[in-house]
Every structure is written in structure tokens, then in C-alpha cells.
Scaffold this motif. Structure first.
Motif, PDB file in Angstrom:
ATOM      1  N   ILE A   2      27.943 -23.010   9.542  1.00  0.00           N
ATOM      2  CA  ILE A   2      27.518 -21.821   8.805  1.00  0.00           C
ATOM      3  C   ILE A   2      27.447 -22.167   7.319  1.00  0.00           C
ATOM      4  N   VAL A   4      27.382 -20.363   3.727  1.00  0.00           N
ATOM      5  CA  VAL A   4      27.669 -19.084   3.082  1.00  0.00           C
ATOM      6  C   VAL A   4      27.228 -19.187   1.626  1.00  0.00           C
ATOM      7  N   GLU A  28      22.902 -20.931  10.786  1.00  0.00           N
ATOM      8  CA  GLU A  28      23.266 -19.557  10.472  1.00  0.00           C
ATOM      9  C   GLU A  28      23.651 -19.492   9.000  1.00  0.00           C
ATOM     10  N   HIS A  30      25.221 -16.886   5.934  1.00  0.00           N
ATOM     11  CA  HIS A  30      25.848 -15.640   5.530  1.00  0.00           C
ATOM     12  C   HIS A  30      25.631 -15.461   4.030  1.00  0.00           C
ATOM     13  N   TYR A  39      28.001  -8.055   2.647  1.00  0.00           N
ATOM     14  CA  TYR A  39      28.168  -9.285   3.428  1.00  0.00           C
ATOM     15  C   TYR A  39      27.120  -9.249   4.533  1.00  0.00           C
ATOM     16  N   ARG A  41      24.810 -11.291   7.589  1.00  0.00           N
ATOM     17  CA  ARG A  41      24.793 -12.429   8.518  1.00  0.00           C
ATOM     18  C   ARG A  41      23.370 -12.630   9.009  1.00  0.00           C
ATOM     19  N   ARG A  51      14.816 -13.154   6.107  1.00  0.00           N
ATOM     20  CA  ARG A  51      16.011 -13.428   5.309  1.00  0.00           C
ATOM     21  C   ARG A  51      15.885 -12.858   3.893  1.00  0.00           C
ATOM     22  N   GLU A  81      34.833 -13.719   8.571  1.00  0.00           N
ATOM     23  CA  GLU A  81      33.529 -13.701   9.235  1.00  0.00           C
ATOM     24  C   GLU A  81      33.134 -15.059   9.820  1.00  0.00           C
ATOM     25  N   THR A  82      33.645 -16.143   9.260  1.00  0.00           N
ATOM     26  CA  THR A  82      33.272 -17.474   9.766  1.00  0.00           C
ATOM     27  C   THR A  82      34.281 -18.018  10.763  1.00  0.00           C
ATOM     28  N   THR A  87      32.172 -24.528   7.907  1.00  0.00           N
ATOM     29  CA  THR A  87      31.460 -23.724   6.913  1.00  0.00           C
ATOM     30  C   THR A  87      31.354 -24.466   5.590  1.00  0.00           C
TER      31      THR A  87
END
Length: 382
Positions: A2, A4, A28, A30, A39, A41, A51, A81-82, A87
């Protein structure tokens, strides 16, 4: 995996991190938009238009009633969240010239547990040694410019001095990123904010102890004082002594010094010089007085006043007439010094080059910049 992207404002995602948002990475993503407390996703399969759409919606909203994220609460949300998924957090550089974004990058990187990549962003004072440079293809450049023109018209109209203004240099066709240690982050932030109290965030923020340029400048300044001033002539008043890099040199030469420093953090470091020194003939007294206080309520009598790399803060030069001395040593970068107009009570006795300009690395080679040289002027009361 992920990615972020954690930033203060919605447009930051597009301006500085579009390559990370690009669905071509097949990850993915975030989004943490601190000012809006949002926030988001975005699954790996969401196309670029999908996006960008929620960012446009955030810009269209008023933001009233939003509960912003602090760096700490943003870090907690990212961890929640992760979960256990690998990440990478992408955020602003502590050296971003937009102070709020620089502070955000500094504080968020300290709060998160995941690896952090900083965007160089608006950090034009330096040239950078980066670890990842992404040249956007024409499709991504077009998407970035279309988003800015369509959704950020008010930001395009802002003046040069506004941190949120979308200036040409802030809309990148090559997005550059680097990682950093906690010490590097703090030093970068201190360097960029060297004209504010944040300069004291780390010891020796200007690297006086290790920079060949700074060592040469300080040695030349001490030699210049020795040329004109006998240590036996009386106490020397050093205004804005910082942590005492020049003070130590003068003490070693046998001078007695009143060193002043209004920044409380620098002052506490300067206090160590008040302790006994072996093989040092001079002595030092430490004071918390500012330039202005030394001309009014806290006047100190001495054989000379030293204003070394000090007059960058818009001081009122007419106050020089109130210094209880007939000699003042001033040093500054040449262009700044050339603009100074000295009060009629003072004449220039000598002007000389202390150190020539030089390009030098900072923060362990993370970046480099041109240091502008230093010129000295000795003022004598008429």
C-alpha cells in the motif's frame, strides 16, 4: 503493498505525488488529506480519473466543520487502515520552502511506523541527491495540468509569497523523492528555517564545526579581529553569538568577551563556554540580550562590538549610534552588505573579503547549495 500519500491539502497529491497516484503502479493507494480530515482508499484497479475525482470534490467543498488530522492522528489512522500490509508513506520534505508543509513532513515522518519517502517539492534553495526520480509521461503531465487549471483556479491567482500558490516551479514534470533519518529531517528543517527560532532545532544547524566554508569564514573573522584589536584593550561584545563558534576562537586568542544570544536554545548551548577552560587566557560572560536591548536597556561597554552575520533581520541601523564603543565589526554576504546605509556618526575604516562563495554539500551530502561569501566592514565612530 500500500502506498499512503499524506499531505495537508488535496491539490498536494496531484502537484507533488501524481506518479505515486498513477494506477500504472498497480498498487492500492490511500490518501490522507490532513486539512479536510479525509482518509480515502483507492483500490489498485481504479483508473486515474477515478483517483482524481475525490480530490476535486474535496477542493469544491468549503471544508467547514471538517476535523483536521494532526501528524499524530494521521499516523494512527494510517496504522489502523493499513494493518499488517507492507506500506510506504509519501509526504512532503522537511526542507520544503512552504513552512507548513515542511513542518508536516517533519512531524509526520517522526510519528509513522512505516518507511517514508519525501517529495523534494518546493525546495529550490538546494540541489538534491535523491533516490527516486520519476519523469512523468505526457499523459500524466496533461492530467496534472488539467486538474490544476480545472480545480485550482483560485490557487493559480495567488501571489508569489503565498504558501498555497500554484507557481510554475511547484508543478513538477519530474517528481523526485528521498528517504531520511530523523537527524537529517531535523537538520533540513532547521536549515530552511534558519531565519526563525526553528534554526535551533538541532545543534550546530549551519555545520560550523564541519563545513570547510564555515571554518574558513570563522578563522578569517577571528584573524580580522586580531588585526585591529588588542585583547588587552577591553572586553569585546559579540552580538548574536549563537552556540559560540566564533566566541571559542576569540577566547583561545585571549579576548575577554560578553557574548549575547536571545534564542533560549542557542543560549543554553552557549552557556557551556562560561565554564572554566584550560589554556585559555580570556573569559566570557553570557547574556540573553537582543540587538535592540543592547542599544537601550542592556547596554554593555566594550572596546568593540561584533555584528558577525547578524544584520539579516531588518534591524534599525540608526541604533548603532547607541552602542557604547567606537568600533563595530560587521560581516555579511556581499550583496546584502552593499545595501546597508550606515548612520552618519560612523565611517568605514576597512572593507575586506573574509571568504569567497563556494558550492558545498549539507546534511551529509543529502543536498548542496551555493554559500554566498562573506565581506567584513570595520566601522569607526567619527
Amino acid at each position: 503493498m500500500i502506498d499512503v500519500i499524506a499531505v495537508p491539502r488535496p491539490e498536494d497529491v496531484v502537484v507533488d505525488f501524481l506518479s505515486v497516484l498513477d494506477p500504472g503502479s498497480d498498487r492500492e493507494v490511500h490518501l490522507v488529506i490532513a486539512d479536510r480530515g479525509s482518509y480515502l482508499r483507492l483500490p489498485a484497479g481504479v483508473p486515474l480519473a477515478g483517483r482524481l475525482a475525490p480530490l476535486a470534490e474535496l477542493l469544491q467543498g468549503s471544508g467547514e466543520g471538517d476535523k483536521p488530522f494532526s501528524p499524530g492522528s494521521a499516523a494512527e489512522a494510517i496504522a489502523l487502515e493499513t494493518g499488517d500490509v507492507a506500506t510506504t508513506v509519501w509526504t512532503h520534505s522537511p526542507a520544503d520552502s512552504r513552512e507548513r508543509r515542511g513542518r508536516w513532513g517533519l512531524d509526520l515522518a517522526a510519528a509513522v511506523r512505516a518507511p517514508v519517502q519525501h517529495a523534494v517539492g518546493d525546495a529550490h534553495r538546494f540541489q538534491w541527491a535523491t533516490e527516486l526520480d520519476v519523469r512523468l509521461d505526457q499523459q500524466l503531465i496533461d492530467a496534472k495540468l488539467d486538474f490544476v487549471n480545472t480545480h485550482c483556479a483560485e490557487l493559480l491567482r495567488l501571489g508569489e509569497d503565498d504558501e498555497d500558490a500554484l507557481l510554475t516551479r511547484r508543478i513538477h514534470s519530474v517528481e523526485r523523492f528521498f528517504s531520511s533519518t530523523p537527524d537529517e529531517r531535523a537538520r533540513l528543517f532547521a536549515l530552511v528555517n534558519s531565519m526563525s527560532p526553528d534554526a535551533a532545532l538541532v545543534p550546530d544547524p549551519w555545520e560550523f564545526a564541519t563545513s570547510q566554508y564555515e571554518i574558513e569564514r570563522l578563522d578569517a573573522t577571528a584573524a580580522w579581529v586580531r588585526e585591529h584589536l588588542d585583547p588587552a584593550a577591553g572586553r569585546v561584545i559579540e552580538v548574536g553569538a549563537c552556540e559560540g563558534a566564533l566566541t571559542r576562537r576569540l577566547l583561545d586568542d585571549g579576548y575577554s568577551i560578553d557574548a549575547t544570544e536571545p534564542n533560549p536554545t542557542f543560549l543554553s548551548r552557549l552557556q557551556s563556554l562560561a565554564r572554566p577552560h584550560e589554556n585559555v587566557e580570556g573569559d566570557v560572560r553570557i547574556h540573553p540580550h537582543s540587538f535592540e536591548e543592547l542599544t537601550t536597556t542592556r547596554r554593555l561597554t566594550g572596546s568593540a562590538y561584533l555584528l558577525i552575520e547578524l544584520l539579516y533581520y531588518g534591524q534599525n541601523l540608526t541604533l548603532l549610534e547607541r552602542f557604547p564603543t567606537d568600533r563595530v565589526f560587521v560581516s555579511m554576504e556581499p550583496a546584502e552588505l552593499a545595501e546597508k546605509v550606515w548612520p552618519a556618526a560612523w565611517s568605514v575604516e576597512q572593507e575586506l573579503e573574509l571568504v569567497q562563495p563556494r558550492v558545498e554539500t549539507v546534511v551529509g551530502g543529502r543536498a548542496y547549495l551555493r554559500k554566498r561569501g562573506s565581506r567584513g566592514v570595520l566601522l569607526r565612530r567619527r
